[in-house]
Design a protein around this motif. Structure first.
Motif, short mmCIF file in Angstrom:
data_model
loop_
_atom_site.label_atom_id
_atom_site.label_comp_id
_atom_site.label_asym_id
_atom_site.label_seq_id
_atom_site.Cartn_x
_atom_site.Cartn_y
_atom_site.Cartn_z
N VAL A 137 18.26 36.90 32.05
CA VAL A 137 17.04 36.10 32.17
C VAL A 137 17.04 35.52 33.58
CG1 VAL A 137 15.78 34.10 31.31
CG2 VAL A 137 17.08 35.54 29.71
N CYS A 138 15.93 35.68 34.29
CA CYS A 138 15.84 35.22 35.67
C CYS A 138 14.61 34.35 35.89
CB CYS A 138 15.71 36.40 36.63
SG CYS A 138 16.99 37.63 36.52
N TYR A 139 14.79 33.31 36.68
CA TYR A 139 13.68 32.52 37.19
C TYR A 139 13.63 32.81 38.68
CZ TYR A 139 10.83 28.64 38.74
OH TYR A 139 9.84 27.89 39.33
N ILE A 140 12.54 33.35 39.16
CA ILE A 140 12.42 33.72 40.57
C ILE A 140 12.08 32.45 41.36
CG2 ILE A 140 11.27 35.22 42.24
CD1 ILE A 140 12.91 36.69 39.99
N LEU A 141 12.97 32.11 42.28
CA LEU A 141 12.78 30.90 43.09
C LEU A 141 11.86 31.17 44.29
CD1 LEU A 141 16.50 29.75 43.01
CD2 LEU A 141 14.58 28.66 41.83
#
Length: 117
Positions: free
Chosen positions: A65-69
């Motif tokens: 799971v990734c949150y793109i900064l």
């Protein structure tokens, strides 16, 4: 046992440790940088950055799971042929056994959490 982890915002925006080229790259010069957090062995969490380039993703070994900064990339899902343009603020989930292609077009930085299934 997993301990409480707090990472100040300045850390997620600061310098990361050089981590070499993205394994398996076939275009560009995708140098990577990483800051891992003390969350193993339960899950692996990190801030990860990659310069422009492309690579195939063979079946993933776990879910990520990734949150793109920040930054931009195009991700193509092999199973559906769909292409997604991702950018800062987006969330993506790459499930276990997922295959596809990443094309980073603008240095991308993400918070990633993986190792659970």
């Amino acid at each position: 046992m997993l301990s409480f982890v707090h990472v100040p915002a300045a850390t997620t925006l600061g310098e990361l440790k050089p981590n070499g080229h993205r394994p398996g790259y076939d275009s560009g010069d995708p140098q990577t940088f990483k800051l891992s957090f003390d969350t193993e062995p339960v899950v692996k969490t990190s801030i990860w950055e990659c310069q422009p380039g492309g690579w195939e993703v063979t079946p993933r070994l776990d879910t990520e799971v990734c949150y793109i900064l920040s930054g931009r990339a195009n991700i193509t899902c092999h199973a559906t042929g769909r292409r997604f343009e991702i950018t800062g603020g987006d969330v993506i989930v790459q499930p276990k056994d997922w295959t596809g292609r990443w094309e980073v077009t603008e240095t991308i930085r993400k918070f990633a959490c993986h190792g659970f299934d």
